[in-house]
Design a protein around this motif. Sequence first.
Motif, PDB file in Angstrom:
ATOM      1  N   VAL A  19      38.827  44.241  31.640  1.00  0.00           N
ATOM      2  CA  VAL A  19      37.458  43.444  31.515  1.00  0.00           C
ATOM      3  C   VAL A  19      37.328  42.534  30.572  1.00  0.00           C
ATOM      4  N   LEU A  31      27.874  45.787  32.035  1.00  0.00           N
ATOM      5  CA  LEU A  31      28.995  46.236  32.599  1.00  0.00           C
ATOM      6  C   LEU A  31      28.999  47.790  33.258  1.00  0.00           C
ATOM      7  N   LEU A  70      33.288  44.365  40.504  1.00  0.00           N
ATOM      8  CA  LEU A  70      33.863  43.567  39.731  1.00  0.00           C
ATOM      9  C   LEU A  70      33.809  42.033  40.307  1.00  0.00           C
ATOM     10  N   ILE A  75      33.386  38.832  37.825  1.00  0.00           N
ATOM     11  CA  ILE A  75      33.927  39.336  36.401  1.00  0.00           C
ATOM     12  C   ILE A  75      35.267  39.279  36.315  1.00  0.00           C
TER      13      ILE A  75
END
Length: 153
Positions: A19, A31, A70, A75
């Motif tokens: 990430v 996160l 995500l 993200i």
Amino acid sequence: MGLQTAREEEMDKIIQFSVYMENKAGRLLDLVRILTGGGVDIVGFTILDSVDAAVVRLVVDDPSNARALLHEQNIAFNESTLVAVELPQSADDLRKLLAILLQAEINIYFSYPLMTRPYGKAVLALRVEDDELAGSVLIRNQFRVLTQKDISR
């Protein structure tokens, strides 16, 4: 023993998410809250830090759900596979593992421990140049190689 489908084989592999995030205080906590709030447990992680950005490498118990979360949060991430191997109890286990991989001429790009111990023993996640060969060589030498099923709920 029956043949596995490509999908089943893929489900056996340990998935790592890399990430990409800005290097700011609180971003890792954000996160973690996104993932745990969506029912995903983090079983291992490491952070690569630079002046401008950070890369958080994560192993989770539910890759499909993590992927969806995500994407939903926009993200940036990518995925790769890891070999997760149990280190029994001896202080010599790491040396043996490294010697086996060297003898098979398998390069290790990076590694980090997992926080989970599915069978009560330490687990080391390895990013190697050839997952299949590393897994088979380690199994032949009496190491337990874990699958995603082993670390999932």
